[in-house]
Write an enzyme that holds these catalytic residues in place. Structure first.
Site, PDB file in Angstrom:
ATOM      1  CG  PHE A 155       5.930  -4.788   2.913  1.00  0.00           C
ATOM      2  CD1 PHE A 155       5.069  -5.041   1.863  1.00  0.00           C
ATOM      3  CD2 PHE A 155       5.753  -5.484   4.095  1.00  0.00           C
ATOM      4  CE1 PHE A 155       4.050  -5.969   1.982  1.00  0.00           C
ATOM      5  CE2 PHE A 155       4.733  -6.418   4.233  1.00  0.00           C
ATOM      6  CZ  PHE A 155       3.878  -6.652   3.176  1.00  0.00           C
ATOM      7  N   GLY A 156       5.884  -0.305   3.439  1.00  0.00           N
ATOM      8  CA  GLY A 156       5.419   0.539   4.536  1.00  0.00           C
ATOM      9  C   GLY A 156       3.907   0.501   4.597  1.00  0.00           C
ATOM     10  NE  ARG A 157       2.553   5.671   6.605  1.00  0.00           N
ATOM     11  CZ  ARG A 157       3.578   6.320   7.166  1.00  0.00           C
ATOM     12  NH1 ARG A 157       3.746   6.288   8.461  1.00  0.00           N
ATOM     13  NH2 ARG A 157       4.412   7.015   6.424  1.00  0.00           N
ATOM     14  CB  ILE A 158       0.910   2.911   0.515  1.00  0.00           C
ATOM     15  CG1 ILE A 158       0.435   4.224   1.166  1.00  0.00           C
ATOM     16  CG2 ILE A 158       0.135   2.661  -0.785  1.00  0.00           C
ATOM     17  CD1 ILE A 158       0.792   5.487   0.369  1.00  0.00           C
ATOM     18  NE  ARG A 178      15.075   2.694   4.699  1.00  0.00           N
ATOM     19  CZ  ARG A 178      14.854   3.977   4.872  1.00  0.00           C
ATOM     20  NH1 ARG A 178      15.651   4.854   4.337  1.00  0.00           N
ATOM     21  NH2 ARG A 178      13.792   4.386   5.567  1.00  0.00           N
ATOM     22  CB  THR A 237       0.401   5.028  -6.741  1.00  0.00           C
ATOM     23  OG1 THR A 237       0.803   3.991  -5.830  1.00  0.00           O
ATOM     24  CG2 THR A 237      -0.625   4.500  -7.720  1.00  0.00           C
ATOM     25  NE  ARG A 239       6.199  12.461  -4.055  1.00  0.00           N
ATOM     26  CZ  ARG A 239       5.002  12.292  -3.472  1.00  0.00           C
ATOM     27  NH1 ARG A 239       4.128  11.456  -4.008  1.00  0.00           N
ATOM     28  NH2 ARG A 239       4.692  12.964  -2.375  1.00  0.00           N
ATOM     29  CD  GLU A 268       3.869  13.970 -10.830  1.00  0.00           C
ATOM     30  OE1 GLU A 268       3.330  14.789 -10.070  1.00  0.00           O
ATOM     31  OE2 GLU A 268       4.003  12.775 -10.552  1.00  0.00           O
ATOM     32  CG  HIS A 286       0.693  13.043  -7.974  1.00  0.00           C
ATOM     33  ND1 HIS A 286       2.022  13.372  -7.889  1.00  0.00           N
ATOM     34  CD2 HIS A 286       0.382  12.450  -6.797  1.00  0.00           C
ATOM     35  CE1 HIS A 286       2.495  13.015  -6.714  1.00  0.00           C
ATOM     36  NE2 HIS A 286       1.513  12.443  -6.027  1.00  0.00           N
ATOM     37  CB  ILE A 287      -5.837  11.707  -8.598  1.00  0.00           C
ATOM     38  CG1 ILE A 287      -5.946  10.497  -9.536  1.00  0.00           C
ATOM     39  CG2 ILE A 287      -5.846  13.006  -9.383  1.00  0.00           C
ATOM     40  CD1 ILE A 287      -7.313  10.380 -10.208  1.00  0.00           C
ATOM     41  N   GLY A 288      -3.599   9.846  -6.330  1.00  0.00           N
ATOM     42  CA  GLY A 288      -3.664   8.691  -5.429  1.00  0.00           C
ATOM     43  C   GLY A 288      -4.470   8.938  -4.165  1.00  0.00           C
TER      44      GLY A 288
HETATM   45  P1  NAP Z   1       6.020   4.540   4.409  1.00  0.00           P
HETATM   46  O1  NAP Z   1       5.048   3.931   5.357  1.00  0.00           O
HETATM   47  O2  NAP Z   1       7.151   5.349   4.959  1.00  0.00           O
HETATM   48  O3  NAP Z   1       6.585   3.365   3.496  1.00  0.00           O
HETATM   49  C1  NAP Z   1       7.698   3.480   2.666  1.00  0.00           C
HETATM   50  C2  NAP Z   1       8.479   2.186   2.748  1.00  0.00           C
HETATM   51  O4  NAP Z   1       9.533   2.213   1.788  1.00  0.00           O
HETATM   52  C3  NAP Z   1       9.109   1.966   4.135  1.00  0.00           C
HETATM   53  O5  NAP Z   1       8.772   0.675   4.572  1.00  0.00           O
HETATM   54  C4  NAP Z   1      10.593   2.094   3.849  1.00  0.00           C
HETATM   55  O6  NAP Z   1      11.398   1.247   4.619  1.00  0.00           O
HETATM   56  C5  NAP Z   1      10.678   1.632   2.416  1.00  0.00           C
HETATM   57  N1  NAP Z   1      11.913   2.087   1.784  1.00  0.00           N
HETATM   58  C6  NAP Z   1      12.498   3.295   1.871  1.00  0.00           C
HETATM   59  N2  NAP Z   1      13.611   3.320   1.112  1.00  0.00           N
HETATM   60  C7  NAP Z   1      13.736   2.086   0.583  1.00  0.00           C
HETATM   61  C8  NAP Z   1      14.682   1.471  -0.275  1.00  0.00           C
HETATM   62  N3  NAP Z   1      15.730   2.143  -0.724  1.00  0.00           N
HETATM   63  N4  NAP Z   1      14.498   0.177  -0.632  1.00  0.00           N
HETATM   64  C9  NAP Z   1      13.441  -0.506  -0.176  1.00  0.00           C
HETATM   65  N5  NAP Z   1      12.498   0.022   0.651  1.00  0.00           N
HETATM   66  C10 NAP Z   1      12.659   1.290   1.016  1.00  0.00           C
HETATM   67  O7  NAP Z   1       5.294   5.481   3.363  1.00  0.00           O
HETATM   68  P2  NAP Z   1       3.811   5.319   2.754  1.00  0.00           P
HETATM   69  O8  NAP Z   1       2.839   6.071   3.587  1.00  0.00           O
HETATM   70  O9  NAP Z   1       3.569   3.871   2.478  1.00  0.00           O
HETATM   71  O10 NAP Z   1       3.998   6.126   1.384  1.00  0.00           O
HETATM   72  C11 NAP Z   1       4.933   5.670   0.415  1.00  0.00           C
HETATM   73  C12 NAP Z   1       5.149   6.726  -0.652  1.00  0.00           C
HETATM   74  O11 NAP Z   1       4.005   6.800  -1.483  1.00  0.00           O
HETATM   75  C13 NAP Z   1       5.302   8.172  -0.126  1.00  0.00           C
HETATM   76  O12 NAP Z   1       6.649   8.453   0.219  1.00  0.00           O
HETATM   77  C14 NAP Z   1       4.819   9.015  -1.264  1.00  0.00           C
HETATM   78  O13 NAP Z   1       5.898   9.472  -2.054  1.00  0.00           O
HETATM   79  C15 NAP Z   1       3.947   8.066  -2.087  1.00  0.00           C
HETATM   80  N6  NAP Z   1       2.523   8.507  -2.106  1.00  0.00           N
HETATM   81  C16 NAP Z   1       1.951   8.881  -3.281  1.00  0.00           C
HETATM   82  C17 NAP Z   1       0.617   9.244  -3.311  1.00  0.00           C
HETATM   83  C18 NAP Z   1      -0.066   9.664  -4.586  1.00  0.00           C
HETATM   84  O14 NAP Z   1      -0.926  10.524  -4.552  1.00  0.00           O
HETATM   85  N7  NAP Z   1       0.238   9.045  -5.710  1.00  0.00           N
HETATM   86  C19 NAP Z   1      -0.136   9.247  -2.126  1.00  0.00           C
HETATM   87  C20 NAP Z   1       0.475   8.843  -0.952  1.00  0.00           C
HETATM   88  C21 NAP Z   1       1.811   8.473  -0.948  1.00  0.00           C
HETATM   89  P3  NAP Z   1      11.764   1.534   6.149  1.00  0.00           P
HETATM   90  O15 NAP Z   1      10.841   0.630   6.885  1.00  0.00           O
HETATM   91  O16 NAP Z   1      13.188   1.172   6.276  1.00  0.00           O
HETATM   92  O17 NAP Z   1      11.520   3.008   6.398  1.00  0.00           O
END
Ligand code: NAP
Length: 320
Positions: A155-158, A178, A237, A239, A268, A286-288
């Site tokens: 539950f981060g940004r996305i 987490r 979307t 990894r 991939e 992988h075009i998110g």
């Molecule tokens: P973010 O803001 O850092 O959000 C990730 C969330 O996951 C954080 O809230 C984090 O908790 C939580 N987390 C980490 N480990 C965990 C666990 N073991 N159990 C439960 N929650 C856990 O990142 P974001 O910007 O939303 O991006 C998320 C991911 O999307 C990226 O890391 C990237 O791999 C992927 N992504 C893919 C694409 C694509 O093109 N398909 C594009 C953008 C991103 P905390 O608050 O404790 O840190």
């Protein structure tokens, strides 16, 4: 004084190259083909900075061979392709591009969700194949969203952007994270924290938004699929390795879940061959974050991170 050298490992938006070229010598792989590890090493050896893509593996061996290196700027929010601990030990700053791709990625996760739940790709193929010969009551029936449960892992940004989309579609939103999320944020987004087991068992759509770490590898596997509803859909979307892809194939084959929307894969660009044959799976390469504006912003942020470090300042987006 000689300008610092920045290696850009793949074609990126021109605006970012122009920014870098104002202060650096840019060694640019203008092509869209990734460097092999040997090519990457040959280019990086004398570099002061690397601008990398998620397919470039930056490990300790590469870092050890690049004594001048001061910064590795990944053009992505995820940075599982980089050994951050090794870089930090060697005094190399690692940066990413958080925030600017949040909505584009959530939009695409939602596109996959709608596509698989409402069978958009199947319907398109049906019409193109000339099978739309008359309207039928029982053809291409899909699932509902309103009143159903959207489960969000990470539950981060996305993840939060997905919660907003889920609420707009009338869904109940559950999540696991987490770190504990504030009650005010839960109230604002109309979302409730649960444990992972409850999330898997309760979700009609389970959408993954975790970073790939040692802890999240195979976050969803055979055990989790066994507890999911047979009518549930998985959207990934985040990894590929966050899902045990062999277990996903088994779950889809056995009817343990109803379908999947996948932008990312465990190995991939290799896709499990069984997924290619399944009509209840929607696949994307992988075009998110792939919108013109988003990719441009990501590249500009990477360039700003490089320049900040090379000018002796703090990078705006360091990762640790
Ligand atoms: P973010 O803001 O850092 O959000 C990730 C969330 O996951 C954080 O809230 C984090 O908790 C939580 N987390 C980490 N480990 C965990 C666990 N073991 N159990 C439960 N929650 C856990 O990142 P974001 O910007 O939303 O991006 C998320 C991911 O999307 C990226 O890391 C990237 O791999 C992927 N992504 C893919 C694409 C694509 O093109 N398909 C594009 C953008 C991103 P905390 O608050 O404790 O840190």
């Amino acid at each position: 004084m000689a300008k610092p050298t920045v290696v850009v490992t793949r074609a990126i938006p021109r605006d970012a190259i122009d920014v870098l070229a104002g202060a650096c010598t840019v060694d640019e792989n203008g092509s869209d083909a990734a460097y092999t590890p040997a090519e990457l090493l040959a280019h990086a050896r004398d570099a002061d900075a690397l601008v990398t893509l998620l397919t470039d593996r930056v490990d300790d061996a590469l870092l050890a061979a690049c004594p001048r290196l001061k910064v590795v700027a990944n053009v992505a929010v995820g940075y599982d392709n980089i050994d951050v601990a090794a870089a930090t030990r060697r005094g190399v700053v690692v940066t990413n591009t958080p925030g600017v791709l949040t909505d584009a990625t959530a939009d695409f996760a939602w596109a996959l969700l709608l596509a698989v739940v409402r069978r958009v790709v199947e319907a398109d193929a049906y019409v193109r194949a000339g099978r739309f010969t008359e309207w039928k009551m029982l053809e291409l029936l899909g699932g509902d969203l309103a009143g159903r449960t959207l489960g969000i892992a990470g539950f981060g940004r996305i993840g939060q952007a997905m919660a907003r989309r889920g609420r707009a579609f009338g869904m109940n939103v559950l999540f696991t994270n987490r770190r504990r999320v504030s009650g005010a944020l839960e109230d604002e987004l109309g979302a409730r924290a649960v444990d992972t087991a409850t999330l898997c068992a309760s979700s009609d759509v389970l959408s993954l938004h975790l970073p790939l770490t040692a802890e999240t590898r195979h976050f969803v596997g055979a055990t989790e699929f066994a507890t999911m509803k047979p009518t549930a859909y998985l959207i990934n979307t985040a990894r590929g390795p966050i899902v045990d892809e062999a277990a996903l194939v088994d779950a889809l084959r056995s009817g343990a879940i109803a379908g999947a929307g996948l932008d990312v894969f465990e190995r991939e660009p290799v896709v499990h061959p069984a997924l290619l044959t399944m009509s209840n799976v929607v696949l994307a390469p992988h075009i998110g974050s792939a919108t013109v504006a988003t990719r441009t912003k990501m590249a500009l942020i990477a360039a700003a991170n490089v320049l900040a470090v090379l000018e002796g300042g703090a990078a705006p987006n360091p990762v640790r």
